[in-house]
Design an enzyme around this catalytic site. Structure first.
Site, PDB file in Angstrom:
ATOM      1  N   GLU A 152       0.447  -1.560   0.337  1.00 35.34           N
ATOM      2  CA  GLU A 152      -0.022   0.208   0.250  1.00 35.34           C
ATOM      3  C   GLU A 152       0.909   1.044  -0.269  1.00 35.34           C
ATOM      4  O   GLU A 152       0.855   2.162  -0.544  1.00 35.34           O
ATOM      5  CB  GLU A 152      -1.028  -0.458   1.200  1.00 35.34           C
ATOM      6  CG  GLU A 152      -1.982   1.339   1.943  1.00 35.34           C
ATOM      7  CD  GLU A 152      -1.734   1.668   3.158  1.00 35.34           C
ATOM      8  OE1 GLU A 152      -1.002   3.034   2.887  1.00 35.34           O
ATOM      9  OE2 GLU A 152      -1.663   1.085   3.961  1.00 35.34           O
ATOM     10  N   GLU A 227      10.130   1.140   2.254  1.00 38.30           N
ATOM     11  CA  GLU A 227       8.919   1.467   3.127  1.00 38.30           C
ATOM     12  C   GLU A 227       8.683   0.523   3.314  1.00 38.30           C
ATOM     13  O   GLU A 227       7.963   0.741   4.686  1.00 38.30           O
ATOM     14  CB  GLU A 227       7.544   0.617   1.863  1.00 38.30           C
ATOM     15  CG  GLU A 227       8.048   2.868   0.544  1.00 38.30           C
ATOM     16  CD  GLU A 227       7.566   3.993   1.706  1.00 38.30           C
ATOM     17  OE1 GLU A 227       7.073   4.256   2.672  1.00 38.30           O
ATOM     18  OE2 GLU A 227       8.109   5.154   1.150  1.00 38.30           O
TER      19      GLU A 227
HETATM   20 ZN   LIG Z   1       1.220   2.452   6.838  1.00 39.57          ZN
END
Ligand SMILES: [Zn+2]
Length: 1088
Positions: A152, A227
């Site tokens: 995401e 990330e």
């Molecule tokens: Zn997050």
């Protein structure tokens, strides 16, 4: 469930904006958002995201607990208007499969299937200018490595058509979006955007579609490392560490006992399907994830055949299909196995015991024990019961009925089950919000925190006994009437705050659609409501059978005990260290060199900006797309007798009247200020001269759409004294203005302030809420602390909501234990009322259409005439004493220590007082730009924190840097200190400058529902912000130049180095390490 704070006090106040983002989502079953809402943008609370139950079932809208109300008559019958132009049955590779007019939302709802891939689209046509798009993928997991969560984050880091580092950030900078974020749920991932500008809207959709289908992250390992997680090693001699944005975000989540509790509940309720894992990622498991697994996950699930698309609003329907087909047509239909398995219901209740990391010697001996006596770990358990309600989908009427039941049991502090828990004194605050229908199977969770573990069984039996009693005796007719009116008002008003209505509806529909159930039924509650009401009217036992079937006789029940363990934080840290040492030991020399090389390569990449040519790929609006003049809120102002003022805003509100009355607090002695928040709560929670607490609560439910009382404080630019008011805010149908104002009069004048037990509960709840808040949202406490050093308004805010307030509340808990102490507090509560209530200086603010406004005027006059002309109290020690009373904290750097694996680092100064800065509109542009570039890159991308941003309060002058769930302390401060030099070194192209200006205008012109417009106008009135000033500020924003960036760099010099002060929320170990490196850097203050 944590208290839902409505976004009222943080509503956009003209040219200034609120300073601190809301605390994000609690609970593991809550979605993980990609970013914190930006300052000035929607708060999650107002967004309804703290109460995701709002999504699915109309009745469950009550989960927002905002005590809305009535409209007992059914909505006027509306004949379905003919389908609007532009509806086609076949276009751009899509075939229309269903079409329906949904009267509940005045919308034509179309469903299409993409012929080639089987992708489904819901296309909602109506007159809402706040257009919304979303794409949702089912993403169930087999482990707790957090793949969907990392994905995401990662897909928005560059794509085929937008080959730059972070298109998402470019959109944050330059678009007019009214919503831009992404969420990971336990079983799905959701990418929504919204905008009122059509061109901007399609730009956003295009970037999002390219991101999900063609992301760079599946071919570029570095994105995954940034990330997700990677080993970090600057040189071979240093110890190995983990870095990664999601890794640290989840460390923050796992540091919050409230979050741990909800995760344990979810995993205990669903031992055999995907919900037994944590889709957000367990920090202990995240480093087991490989890049190959990550790639495979994307390839499997991010496919049109596994996607559901949503469009909503007043844009051109065929254009939506054309845009989608541009992305879908290159895919082929294929089966995707992503269905969420149903958890079979168990036949025996179970008990699950887990532990969370608590501070050593919690409750700090010097601060005193918990309310209810004692202290230490004996008081810190989380205890409750949870059920899975069904293993088959429920019909709409049953869902609605359960929503009503939930509201009746728990919806207000006077609701019998909630009240029983509060009155029991077994714990400090209720946890679990009742029904949660966010997942495939609805659940019910309820319990207490701050419980002595030895009394855990008593909590369970209290819940069960009370349920049994209510199943047998039912609810009072007045309680049912209040519930019906409250829920119906909420459904018809459809007030989603600053959250787009289209997104709220999407989340509701997706809650069925994603499980292959009918999404249309989720939007159509009118018939079910009528049917349910007729059953109620017929007088049968409606709720007893529901309580028995879904709760009492339902054996799929788990008792959860979450116990404090003061050794756990150290154990987690030691385990991570050992794992890293093991990994290091297994590395050969060349492996270590490779890690060092990779660390440097990653940093270099992160620090290299995209070229202007590359950035040009992001579609941008032109400055000419932005209106040159401000939008004015229609305002009439009338001076009333004795110095009261009536403001009216003629806006279409669908027959709802919104009303605020503001009473000046400035005559109050400073010593009483910390008592004001509890005074405000007491007004509606102890009953009045003629009615009990329960009767008052029911009257609010029957007659109004909700009433709340709260303090409002803000600095005013150019003066030392802040404005400070107590506001009473309410809403009702236009015809019930007199009822609303009578109620407000009774609450203000005759509320009993003598219920010692209820007051003690509120103190304990407040204390527990703040202690959770400082762990999950430490940045706001740190920022408040700094604000209290350099602004009187900030000091008042700290005294009513920061660490000083927590300290006050801890003392208060002890004081009210003795009768003598309570009597003194009671006298103080009455003193506040006496000093507050007067016509002189009172302001009444009305928002509705003109006819409703006119009709309400006599009721307003009656209301005001019931108040004393001038305050009864001899409030001699007035505002003048605030400045001299020690409210302002000394300028100091502090480490506020709590048990946590992450840090929240704030640094601030007052640009007016410390930097001699004079406000220019360009400040908004530079502030936003700095947050989205330098701070985002340094603190989040390179540093690995979940958030890094800055906030400038144009009223007080406070400029504050903040980080959120941050692995670093001193490095982050160094990044803050580099801001001025960064700004000075910028030479923005005219394209970049235009983008920055447009993005800022998007915030300034943030979309507002009518009640928010009226409220903003009131706030501007209180702060003396004129339309002329707003226009001047707007002109300045539109004219922002490179020179302004350099000027602002000079202004923030006063925050740099030793000129600014630092406050961080961190662990005692990390705070101590800073002192070893920099003796005297800060003062340690143990909070938990
Ligand atoms: Zn997050």
């Amino acid at each position: 469930m944590s208290t839902v704070k409505r976004g009222l006090a943080s509503a956009s106040a003209g040219v200034g904006r609120s300073s601190v983002p809301a605390v994000p989502l609690p609970g593991a079953s809550r979605p993980m958002p990609l970013r914190l809402p930006a300052s000035g943008a929607s708060s999650f609370a107002a967004a309804g995201l703290m109460a995701p139950a709002l999504r699915r079932m109309p009745g469950a809208a009550s989960a927002s607990r905002s005590a809305l109300r009535c409209l007992a008559s059914a909505a006027p019958a509306v004949a379905a208007p003919p389908a609007p132009a532009g509806v086609v049955s076949k276009a751009h590779g899509f075939t229309l499969t269903r079409q329906q007019y949904v009267k509940e939302y005045g919308s034509h709802v179309l469903m299409y299937t993409h012929d080639k891939t089987g992708a489904e689209v819901i296309s909602v046509l109506n007159s809402d200018e706040n257009k919304t798009f979303g794409v949702v993928f089912r993403t169930p997991v087999d482990d707790s490595t957090g793949i969907p969560h990392i994905l995401e984050h990662s897909v928005l880091c560059g794509s085929r058509k937008y080959p730059i580092k972070e298109p998402f950030v470019e959109l944050m900078k330059s678009s007019l979006n009214t919503f831009l974020n992404a969420f990971t749920y336990p079983d799905r991932t959701c990418y929504p955007v919204a905008s009122t500008n059509s061109q901007d809207f399609y730009n956003l959709v295009d970037v999002y579609l390219d991101a999900v289908f063609h992301p760079r992250c599946v071919s570029d390992r570095r994105v995954f490392e940034q990330e997700g997680w990677h080993y970090e090693l600057d040189n071979k001699e240093e110890p190995l560490t983990y870095k990664g944005v999601v890794f640290n975000e989840m460390k923050g989540v796992y540091s919050s006992p409230d979050s741990v509790y909800y995760r344990v509940v979810q995993q205990a309720l669903f031992p055999s399907n995907t919900y037994r894992h944590d889709s957000g990622g367990d920090p202990e498991v995240i480093p087991k994830l490989t890049f190959e697994q990550f790639q495979d996950f994307h390839a499997k699930y991010y496919h049109p055949s596994n996607a559901r698309f949503w469009f909503y609003g007043d844009d051109e329907p065929v254009k939506r299909l054309q845009l989608l087909d541009g992305f879908l047509s290159e895919f082929e239909r294929r089966p995707v196995d992503s269905a969420v398995a149903t958890q079979a219901l168990m036949h025996e209740p179970r008990t699950v015991t887990e532990y969370y990391a608590a501070g050593a010697g919690e409750e700090g001996e010097e601060e005193g024990g918990a309310a209810g006596g004692g202290g230490g770990e004996a008081q810190k358990a989380y205890v409750g019961l949870s059920w899975v309600l069904s293993d088959t989908p429920l019909d709409v009427e049953t869902e609605l009925a359960l929503g009503f039941l939930d509201y009746l049991l728990l919806g207000t502090p006077a609701a019998p089950l909630r009240k029983a828990l509060n009155d029991s004194r077994l714990g400090a605050a209720v946890i679990g919000g009742g029904i949660d229908d966010d997942l495939k199977q609805p659940c019910f969770t309820l319990g207490l925190k701050g419980v002595d573990p030895a009394e855990a069984d008593k909590v369970d039996s209290l819940i069960l006994t009370k349920l049994q009693e209510l199943a047998d005796s039912g609810f009072s007719a007045s309680a049912v009437e209040a519930a019906v009116n409250t829920i119906e008002f909420s459904l018809r008003e459809n007030n989603t705050g600053s959250f787009p209505r289209g997104l709220s509806l999407m989340l509701r529909a997706v809650g069925a659609w994603i499980y292959d159930q009918d999404p249309f039924t989720q939007m159509q509650w009118e018939d079910a409501l009528a049917s349910f009401k007729s059953k109620l009217a017929a007088g049968g036992d409606v709720f007893g059978p529901l309580i028995r079937k879904y709760l009492l006789d339902n054996k799929h029940r788990v008792a959860v005990r979450l116990l404090p363990d003061s050794a756990k934080a150290a154990a987690i840290e030691a385990a991570e260290k050992a794992e890293l040492e093991r990994a290091r030991a297994a590395m050969k020399e060349e492996d270590l060199e490779a890690v060092v090389a990779n660390t440097h390569a990653l940093k270099e990449l992160q620090e290299t900006p995209d070229s202007p040519e590359a950035l040009a790929c992001i579609p941008a609006l032109k400055l000419s797309d932005i209106p040159k003049t401000i939008t004015k809120v229609p305002t009439s102002s009338k001076a009333l007798a004795d110095g009261a003022t009536l403001l009216g805003h003629d806006l279409f509100t669908n027959d709802v009247l919104y009303l605020e009355a503001a009473f000046d607090l400035r005559s109050l002695p400073a010593r009483l200020l910390p008592l004001v928040p509890l005074f405000c709560r007491s007004l509606t929670q102890m009953g009045t001269a003629t009615e009990s607490f329960i009767e008052l609560t029911e009257r609010i439910g029957r007659k109004t759409g909700g009433v709340s009382v709260y303090p409002f404080t803000s600095a005013v630019r150019g003066q030392e004294a802040p404005v400070s008011y107590v506001m009473i805010r309410g809403k009702a149908m236009g015809g019930k203005a007199a009822d609303l104002l009578d109620l407000m009069r009774d609450v203000l004048l005759t509320a009993r302030l003598d219920d010692k037990a209820r007051f003690g509960q509120m103190v304990a709840e407040t204390k527990a809420g703040m202690e959770s808040g400082i762990i999950s949202g430490g940045h706001s406490y740190a920022a408040k602390r700094l604000g209290a050093q350099r602004s009187l308004a900030g000091a008042v805010g700290e005294a009513m909501g920061g660490l000083s307030y927590l300290e006050y509340v801890r003392q208060l808990a002890k004081r009210v234990e003795s009768e003598e102490g309570w009597q003194a507090v009671r006298a103080d509560l009455e003193a506040i009322r006496a000093a507050l209530l007067q016509r002189k200086g009172a302001i009444v603010n009305l928002t509705a259409d003109n006819a409703t406004l006119a009709a309400a005027e006599s009721a307003v006059a009656d209301f005001l005439s019931a108040l004393p002309a001038t305050a009864a109290a001899t409030a001699t020690a007035g505002a003048n004493d605030w400045a001299s009373s020690g409210l302002l904290l000394p300028r100091n750097s502090e480490a506020l220590t709590v048990p946590t694996q992450v840090n929240y680092v704030a640094k601030a100064a007052n640009l007016y007082a410390d930097g001699g800065y004079e406000l220019q509109g360009s400040a908004y542009v530079v502030e936003k730009y700095l947050g989205n570039t330098w701070l985002w890159d340094r603190v989040r991308v390179v540093g690995g924190a979940y958030g890094g941003f800055c906030s400038f309060d144009s009223h007080s002058g406070m400029f504050t840097y903040m980080s959120y769930r941050d692995p670093n302390l001193l490095d982050t401060i160094e990044s803050y200190d580099g801001s001025a030099a960064y700004l000075r070194g910028l030479e923005l192209s005219s394209e970049e400058l235009t983008k920055a200006i447009i993005g800022t205008m998007g915030d300034i012109d943030a979309y507002q529902l009518p009640d928010a417009k009226g409220y903003s106008a009131l706030v501007r009135h209180l702060l003396g912000v004129s339309d002329e000033e707003r226009q001047q500020r707007r002109d300045q924003i539109l004219a922002t130049s490179n020179k302004d960036f350099k000027n602002f760099a000079d202004a923030i010099e006063c925050v740099r180095g030793s000129a600014g002060r630092v406050v961080a929320v961190t662990s005692p170990e990390k705070a101590g390490k800073v002192l070893e490196e920099k003796p005297g850097f800060w003062e340690l203050k143990k909070v938990l």
